[in-house]
Design a protein around this motif. Structure first.
Motif, PDB file in Angstrom:
ATOM      1  N   MET A   1       0.814  -1.608   0.231  1.00 41.19           N
ATOM      2  CA  MET A   1      -0.340   0.370  -0.319  1.00 41.19           C
ATOM      3  C   MET A   1       0.696   1.436  -0.060  1.00 41.19           C
ATOM      4  N   THR A   2       0.570   1.946  -1.271  1.00 41.20           N
ATOM      5  CA  THR A   2       1.180   3.221  -1.713  1.00 41.20           C
ATOM      6  C   THR A   2       0.574   4.448  -1.902  1.00 41.20           C
ATOM      7  N   GLU A   3       1.698   5.567  -1.878  1.00 38.43           N
ATOM      8  CA  GLU A   3       0.787   6.889  -2.448  1.00 38.43           C
ATOM      9  C   GLU A   3       0.966   6.796  -3.841  1.00 38.43           C
ATOM     10  N   GLY A   4       0.778   7.338  -4.571  1.00 37.77           N
ATOM     11  CA  GLY A   4       0.391   7.253  -6.317  1.00 37.77           C
ATOM     12  C   GLY A   4      -0.738   6.403  -6.290  1.00 37.77           C
ATOM     13  N   THR A   5      -0.528   6.596  -7.916  1.00 37.05           N
ATOM     14  CA  THR A   5      -1.700   6.064  -8.942  1.00 37.05           C
ATOM     15  C   THR A   5      -0.890   5.246  -9.600  1.00 37.05           C
ATOM     16  N   SER A   6      -1.973   3.834  -9.999  1.00 38.59           N
ATOM     17  CA  SER A   6      -1.573   2.993 -10.884  1.00 38.59           C
ATOM     18  C   SER A   6      -0.112   3.222 -12.398  1.00 38.59           C
ATOM     19  N   ARG A   7      -0.671   4.640 -12.738  1.00 41.78           N
ATOM     20  CA  ARG A   7       0.850   5.510 -13.586  1.00 41.78           C
ATOM     21  C   ARG A   7       1.877   5.107 -12.796  1.00 41.78           C
ATOM     22  N   ASP A   8       2.076   5.478 -11.590  1.00 45.54           N
ATOM     23  CA  ASP A   8       3.199   5.399 -10.973  1.00 45.54           C
ATOM     24  C   ASP A   8       3.931   3.611 -10.410  1.00 45.54           C
ATOM     25  N   GLN A   9       3.875   2.912 -11.876  1.00 40.72           N
ATOM     26  CA  GLN A   9       4.368   2.178 -11.875  1.00 40.72           C
ATOM     27  C   GLN A   9       5.389   1.547 -10.901  1.00 40.72           C
ATOM     28  N   VAL A  10       5.380   0.007  -9.876  1.00 38.30           N
ATOM     29  CA  VAL A  10       6.429  -0.591  -9.404  1.00 38.30           C
ATOM     30  C   VAL A  10       7.089  -1.273 -10.095  1.00 38.30           C
ATOM     31  N   ARG A  51       1.772  -6.045   3.746  1.00 45.90           N
ATOM     32  CA  ARG A  51       0.901  -6.359   3.665  1.00 45.90           C
ATOM     33  C   ARG A  51       1.045  -7.826   3.019  1.00 45.90           C
ATOM     34  N   ILE A  52       0.528  -8.967   4.483  1.00 44.11           N
ATOM     35  CA  ILE A  52       0.149 -10.587   3.696  1.00 44.11           C
ATOM     36  C   ILE A  52      -1.245 -10.642   3.917  1.00 44.11           C
ATOM     37  N   GLU A  53      -1.767 -10.541   3.275  1.00 47.47           N
ATOM     38  CA  GLU A  53      -3.654 -11.382   3.007  1.00 47.47           C
ATOM     39  C   GLU A  53      -3.747 -12.448   2.315  1.00 47.47           C
ATOM     40  N   ARG A  54      -5.033 -12.448   3.161  1.00 49.71           N
ATOM     41  CA  ARG A  54      -5.287 -14.032   2.310  1.00 49.71           C
ATOM     42  C   ARG A  54      -6.544 -13.322   0.832  1.00 49.71           C
ATOM     43  N   TRP A  55      -6.330 -14.427   0.330  1.00 55.74           N
ATOM     44  CA  TRP A  55      -7.461 -14.462  -1.438  1.00 55.74           C
ATOM     45  C   TRP A  55      -8.371 -14.853  -1.096  1.00 55.74           C
ATOM     46  N   TYR A  56      -8.916 -16.333  -0.599  1.00 48.82           N
ATOM     47  CA  TYR A  56      -9.417 -17.409  -0.617  1.00 48.82           C
ATOM     48  C   TYR A  56      -9.416 -18.519   0.499  1.00 48.82           C
ATOM     49  N   ASN A  58      -9.924 -20.625   4.181  1.00 48.66           N
ATOM     50  CA  ASN A  58     -10.018 -20.541   5.594  1.00 48.66           C
ATOM     51  C   ASN A  58      -8.946 -21.820   6.243  1.00 48.66           C
ATOM     52  N   GLY A  59      -8.765 -22.226   6.080  1.00 48.28           N
ATOM     53  CA  GLY A  59      -7.333 -23.041   5.975  1.00 48.28           C
ATOM     54  C   GLY A  59      -6.305 -22.267   7.175  1.00 48.28           C
ATOM     55  N   GLN A  60      -5.599 -23.507   7.737  1.00 47.70           N
ATOM     56  CA  GLN A  60      -4.166 -22.065   8.646  1.00 47.70           C
ATOM     57  C   GLN A  60      -2.648 -22.853   7.716  1.00 47.70           C
ATOM     58  N   ILE A  61      -2.540 -20.843   8.331  1.00 45.62           N
ATOM     59  CA  ILE A  61      -1.007 -20.436   7.203  1.00 45.62           C
ATOM     60  C   ILE A  61      -0.350 -20.253   8.205  1.00 45.62           C
ATOM     61  N   GLU A  62       1.211 -20.951   7.681  1.00 45.41           N
ATOM     62  CA  GLU A  62       1.831 -20.429   8.987  1.00 45.41           C
ATOM     63  C   GLU A  62       3.030 -19.834   7.731  1.00 45.41           C
ATOM     64  N   LEU A  63       3.943 -18.523   8.538  1.00 45.92           N
ATOM     65  CA  LEU A  63       4.580 -17.936   7.646  1.00 45.92           C
ATOM     66  C   LEU A  63       5.585 -17.199   8.769  1.00 45.92           C
ATOM     67  N   PHE A  64       6.898 -17.692   7.831  1.00 40.60           N
ATOM     68  CA  PHE A  64       8.229 -17.650   8.696  1.00 40.60           C
ATOM     69  C   PHE A  64       9.135 -16.328   8.114  1.00 40.60           C
ATOM     70  N   LEU A  65       9.474 -14.899   8.697  1.00 33.97           N
ATOM     71  CA  LEU A  65       9.910 -14.068   7.535  1.00 33.97           C
ATOM     72  C   LEU A  65      11.046 -14.176   8.767  1.00 33.97           C
ATOM     73  N   GLN A  66      12.347 -13.696   7.767  1.00 30.22           N
ATOM     74  CA  GLN A  66      13.900 -13.167   7.920  1.00 30.22           C
ATOM     75  C   GLN A  66      13.049 -11.976   9.238  1.00 30.22           C
ATOM     76  N   SER A 284       1.097 -16.833  12.619  1.00 34.06           N
ATOM     77  CA  SER A 284      -0.644 -18.102  12.069  1.00 34.06           C
ATOM     78  C   SER A 284      -1.218 -18.167  11.994  1.00 34.06           C
ATOM     79  N   PHE A 285      -1.816 -17.914  10.692  1.00 29.15           N
ATOM     80  CA  PHE A 285      -3.055 -17.213  10.478  1.00 29.15           C
ATOM     81  C   PHE A 285      -4.387 -18.839  10.675  1.00 29.15           C
ATOM     82  N   ASP A 286      -5.451 -18.318  11.768  1.00 30.64           N
ATOM     83  CA  ASP A 286      -6.157 -19.220  11.803  1.00 30.64           C
ATOM     84  C   ASP A 286      -7.613 -18.797  11.505  1.00 30.64           C
ATOM     85  N   GLU A 287      -8.803 -20.109  12.559  1.00 32.43           N
ATOM     86  CA  GLU A 287     -10.204 -19.279  12.336  1.00 32.43           C
ATOM     87  C   GLU A 287     -10.130 -18.222  13.025  1.00 32.43           C
ATOM     88  N   TYR A 288      -9.793 -17.761  13.751  1.00 28.02           N
ATOM     89  CA  TYR A 288      -9.587 -16.800  15.048  1.00 28.02           C
ATOM     90  C   TYR A 288      -9.247 -15.969  14.794  1.00 28.02           C
TER      91      TYR A 288
END
Length: 442
Positions: A1-10, A51-56, A58-66, A284-288
């Motif tokens: 999520m940033t400032e700018g618009t779709s014209r400001d390519q990343v 952000r890390i977001e789920r698209w669809y 509801n199963g459990q996801i585990e993320l280990f970030l460095q 750890s993303f779960d039903e709660y």
């Protein structure tokens, strides 16, 4: 999520239709390594929010970030004694939660009559933050406002007896008795009773919802199972645990056992390294893992209107739990406990109800024309008041309004908005000509 618009390519990312930039992560169902690199132009995009977001699903996801030189911040909730014991056997960044109790009854509805007494008492009469939080049920809300990476709770010190006051459970602390909040003839519900276990289980579930995705650890300072630090589910150890008996062993609570050597006099050989303990469980993303904002909203008013011209707004399909937000403007000398949010309530048979709802934080006025209500919080000049409304299963709200007990000068209401988990409808004339929006559609 940033400032700018779709014209400001990343470079390295794609533009999302709802705004912001994205890139899909691997989704094979196996543990995989991923690395995302993107190049931003600071004058255009500013500082990005990742952000890390789920698209669809509801199963459990585990993320280990460095992390590089990172130290997690741990929030501790428990008694003074257990906090000192925990600090003596752990190393890392730890902050103390301002409350030392109040867990078991935290998911109960607010006690309206006791709240009114608190507000009416002279300033400084009630010094205990714990008592106020217990009566107003603020514990989980306070947790949601704090910034921490993991929560550690001492279940033993937080499990204290509770009493039933007008259908709402509170702790019979010394401050509560001094305030007169505990009836003289009340019998406490003791720890271990079936009734108590039901309250505790409900509260722990709500705690998960409030704190997720941060992990929650139970500090076990009695169960001696192995000399080395154990980081397991609470079902481990001789005889299991209280969470095991309540069926919460699979909900994601983790156990921190005090190393045996640290219990001996002068023993400091085995310390809990909080960074090593917490890091594998941070994401750890779960039903709660739930959204805080309800799914549907309905605007009942969207332009400044004098209170004397404001009518009751009638609604259909309102669930038993919902939020009401009101933007209001009053004079600087406006008297407290004079502005009311009012409700038109009816039973399952469609007739007006006469039931007492004090245990749900809703009072009923004897003044003609007011009926059921909640007091506005202290309002100074322009302010937004947010009300959480909970009703019994057999009672529904069909109308919402704003009224004064006595005329204290002009009051303007510029917005009334209802948030609920289900689709709701306005059932009457729209007062200001706006188009109502429900769940994002018009």
């Amino acid at each position: 999520m940033t400032e700018g618009t779709s014209r400001d390519q990343v470079e390295g990312l794609h533009w999302g239709a709802t705004g912001g930039w994205y890139r899909y992560l691997p989704a094979s169902g196996e543990k995989e390594y991923f690395e995302v690199t993107a190049r931003f132009d600071y004058p255009i995009h500013g500082t990005p929010e990742v952000r890390i977001e789920r698209w669809y699903g509801n199963g459990q996801i585990e993320l280990f970030l460095q992390g590089y030189g990172w130290q997690p911040l741990t929030l501790y909730w428990g008694s003074d004694e257990s906090y000192s014991e925990f600090m003596g056997c752990s190393s890392g960044l730890v902050e103390r939660f301002e409350l030392s109790s109040g867990l078991v009854a935290a998911s109960e509805p607010r006690n309206g009559s006791l709240i009114n007494r608190l507000e009416a008492s002279a300033e400084g009469t009630v010094e205990s933050h714990g008592l106020r939080a217990d009566i107003e049920k603020q514990s989980f809300h306070k947790l949601q406002t704090l910034n921490f990476d993991a929560l550690v709770i001492d279940l033993k010190s937080l499990c204290t007896p509770v009493v039933n006051v007008d259908g709402v459970y509170i702790e019979p602390s010394r401050e509560a008795r001094a305030f007169g909040a505990v009836p003289l003839d009340s019998s406490p519900v003791e720890v271990g009773a079936d009734e108590y276990s039901v309250l505790l289980r409900k509260s722990l579930i709500e705690l998960l919802k409030a704190v997720r995705p941060s992990p929650i650890f139970i500090f076990d300072h009695e169960q001696l199972i192995k000399p080395e630090l154990q980081n397991t589910n609470l079902t481990d150890g001789p005889g299991g645990s209280v969470l095991d008996t309540m069926g919460l062993e699979k909900m994601g609570f983790l156990n921190i056992c005090l190393p045996i050597d640290s219990k001996k006099e002068g023993g400091t050989a085995h310390h809990i390294r909080l960074d090593k303990l917490i890091e594998p469980h941070l994401y750890s993303f779960d039903e709660y893992m739930v959204r805080l904002e309800p799914a549907c909203q309905l605007s009942l008013l969207s332009r400044p209107t004098l209170l004397t011209e404001l009518e009751v707004n009638y609604v259909q399909g309102l669930a038993k739990d919902f939020l009401v937000e009101v933007d209001v403007l009053v004079s600087r000398k406006y008297r407290e406990n004079n502005l009311l949010l009012t409700f038109e309530l009816e039973g399952s048979d469609g007739t007006p109800t006469e039931e007492k709802l004090g245990r749900y934080g809703i009072s009923k006025s004897k003044i003609p024309g007011i009926g059921y209500f909640k007091y506005f919080p202290q309002v100074r000049s322009s302010d937004t008041a947010i009300f959480k409304v909970e009703l019994p299963e057999h009672i529904r709200c069909v109308g919402i309004g704003v009224k004064q007990v006595r005329d204290q000068g002009p009051v303007f209401v510029s917005r009334i908005e209802v948030h609920a988990a289900e689709k709701i409808h306005h059932n009457g004339s729209v007062q200001d000509g706006f188009e109502e929006a429900i769940g994002g559609s018009k």
